[in-house]
Design a protein around this motif. Sequence first.
Motif, PDB file in Angstrom:
ATOM      1  N   ALA A  61       4.430   2.527   9.691  1.00  0.00           N
ATOM      2  CA  ALA A  61       3.903   2.076   8.400  1.00  0.00           C
ATOM      3  C   ALA A  61       4.824   1.038   7.764  1.00  0.00           C
ATOM      4  O   ALA A  61       4.364   0.043   7.188  1.00  0.00           O
ATOM      5  N   ASP A  74       0.874  -4.586   6.465  1.00  0.00           N
ATOM      6  CA  ASP A  74      -0.428  -5.233   6.316  1.00  0.00           C
ATOM      7  C   ASP A  74      -1.565  -4.412   6.909  1.00  0.00           C
ATOM      8  O   ASP A  74      -2.738  -4.764   6.714  1.00  0.00           O
ATOM      9  N   ARG A  75      -1.278  -3.341   7.627  1.00  0.00           N
ATOM     10  CA  ARG A  75      -2.331  -2.542   8.245  1.00  0.00           C
ATOM     11  C   ARG A  75      -2.997  -1.658   7.193  1.00  0.00           C
ATOM     12  O   ARG A  75      -2.344  -0.804   6.583  1.00  0.00           O
ATOM     13  N   ALA A  76      -4.304  -1.855   7.019  1.00  0.00           N
ATOM     14  CA  ALA A  76      -5.036  -1.060   6.024  1.00  0.00           C
ATOM     15  C   ALA A  76      -5.121   0.399   6.445  1.00  0.00           C
ATOM     16  O   ALA A  76      -5.114   1.301   5.598  1.00  0.00           O
ATOM     17  N   TRP A  77      -5.217   0.651   7.746  1.00  0.00           N
ATOM     18  CA  TRP A  77      -5.239   2.001   8.296  1.00  0.00           C
ATOM     19  C   TRP A  77      -4.060   2.165   9.250  1.00  0.00           C
ATOM     20  O   TRP A  77      -3.714   1.235   9.990  1.00  0.00           O
ATOM     21  N   ILE A  78      -3.474   3.354   9.253  1.00  0.00           N
ATOM     22  CA  ILE A  78      -2.432   3.685  10.220  1.00  0.00           C
ATOM     23  C   ILE A  78      -3.092   4.559  11.293  1.00  0.00           C
ATOM     24  O   ILE A  78      -3.567   5.666  11.007  1.00  0.00           O
ATOM     25  N   ILE A 137       2.684   9.624   4.416  1.00  0.00           N
ATOM     26  CA  ILE A 137       1.920   8.461   3.959  1.00  0.00           C
ATOM     27  C   ILE A 137       0.727   8.977   3.147  1.00  0.00           C
ATOM     28  O   ILE A 137      -0.160   9.637   3.701  1.00  0.00           O
ATOM     29  N   ASP A 171      -0.665   6.764   0.474  1.00  0.00           N
ATOM     30  CA  ASP A 171      -1.381   5.648  -0.165  1.00  0.00           C
ATOM     31  C   ASP A 171      -2.260   4.861   0.804  1.00  0.00           C
ATOM     32  O   ASP A 171      -3.029   3.993   0.387  1.00  0.00           O
ATOM     33  N   ARG A 172      -2.139   5.141   2.106  1.00  0.00           N
ATOM     34  CA  ARG A 172      -2.998   4.503   3.111  1.00  0.00           C
ATOM     35  C   ARG A 172      -3.615   5.576   4.004  1.00  0.00           C
ATOM     36  O   ARG A 172      -2.988   6.611   4.248  1.00  0.00           O
ATOM     37  N   LYS A 174      -6.272  10.636   2.212  1.00  0.00           N
ATOM     38  CA  LYS A 174      -6.818   9.318   1.910  1.00  0.00           C
ATOM     39  C   LYS A 174      -7.936   8.954   2.885  1.00  0.00           C
ATOM     40  O   LYS A 174      -8.967   8.389   2.495  1.00  0.00           O
TER      41      LYS A 174
END
Length: 543
Positions: free
Chosen positions: A99, A104-108, A134, A136-137, A154
């Motif tokens: 992360a 910049d990755r919207a999804w991990i 994590i 917030d993503r 999330k």
Amino acid sequence: MARETLYANGALYTVDAANPHAEAMLVRGERIAAVGSWSSVKAQASKDAEIIDLQGRFAMPAFIDSHLHFAWGSKYLDEVRLREAKTFGDVLDRLKAYAQAHPDRAWIVGSEFSYGYPDLPDGGFHKSLLDQAIADRPVFFRSGMAHAAWVNSKALQLAGITRDTPDPEGGEIVRDASGEPTGWLKEKAWSTFEALVPQASQSAMRSALLRAVKEANRFGLSRVQSAGMDDEAVPLLAEMLANGELSLRFTLSSIVNPDSNLDEVIARVSGWREDLDPDFLDGRVIKFFLDGVLESHTGFMPQGYADKPDETGTCLWKASAYNAAVSRAQQEGFQVWTHAIGTGAIEMALDAYAADGERSRQRRPRVEHCEIPTARDIERFGQIGAIASFQPAMIYPRDQWLGMEGLWEVRVGSESLPRAFPVRSILEAGGPVAFGTDWPIVDLNPLIGIRNAVLRQSRDHQPKDGWVPEQRITVAQALHAYTLGAAFAGHRENDEGSLASGKLADFIVLSDDPLRVEPDRIADIKVLKTIVGGKPVWQEPAA
């Protein structure tokens, strides 16, 4: 005149029953011109032939992986790589590091977590464990082996999954005692998340495929046989071939589900067959799934599971519809592969193949995974002409997935153990066998699977006497299953799989002779060189 290369002073293992050992080989262009003694081969070479001294090294046909998911594997190389994690703490560390490195990755996204981390908190895989790392993503971890996924809060929120969301057909949203989703999703319950993850650009996908091709060459592979989920990659692979960038051969398949339009799938694979060069991009396979996996109680076991006798798993097709689809695919000239793990699924697949009689003999339909066939079905592979496609690294998978090595026996029962991954029994009954990996679900290195097929034992020597040792096979049998056996399983035995005059010059040079070293050391052997179509595509860097 085509370029000639004379490989001399080698210990060549040809996997050709008529001429199993040789000391020299002449390559003319992309094909083998001669194999044999130094004097006989040299006599056939031109005076301009380049001579390469193998310095006594062991050389053999390049490996063919008979079952993997290449596009998925290429993505794995760019995700949180969880198969290598040995503790839950390591999982969290990898998640946090990824992360941080990819803001910049919207999804991990990550793949291939294990069941049995020694430090996994009580309660197992829960969304809160990922939330603490994590929040917030969205985090989406999938396990191909478990046919399950693990997501954070999330991700559940973005998918719109709440306590009121019904389970999808063919899947389960696991819930706690109060009815709240835990973040653990079985089978088709996680397909929603696949659709939400942003798709890679064509440029990024192309780069990932090239990277994966080089990784395959590094492990001595000259061909991979796609077991599905690679459809989107085919145009890019064709472009890479046209540009001279493809150093790996592919057998291409497309998946048919019960709700698929079979005509559309047949048209797609027909287009590949007609438009692409089969030496590199061979479109020939229609793939079916009949069940899930034993570990999540979704493999089809009509007799019930040992630990849950009332559960029989999942059968994804009605027999009549499946039989008709198999017959139609074979009538159209395609090879059929069927994912069949549980006893009921294997029997259903073989029943369909047997019903198609002579066409099955010609088409060589396959049973993929084949973990627990009945004694009757073990005998039927040779009778029908069906291929048993195994992934030997999955046999007692302690090295690949922590905590799952004892789960198979819990699910199936100790009385069924003699038929667990019955490679030897099928071979002795005259059935053809091919080996692959199911990458990225297990490691891509064929030598790991070869060791495991021979010893059926983890790298730390568990169990002491091997797991179901009566199903062990010889090193020569394991090498055959990863070369000529795999070529036969893909209708490529006339051009690939052994070192013989007229065949494609696909071969590897190894650091040791797997026929001579202690079997426990086979997985440590290095691929020093990989040659595909007479061209060097991989060389181990000098130490």
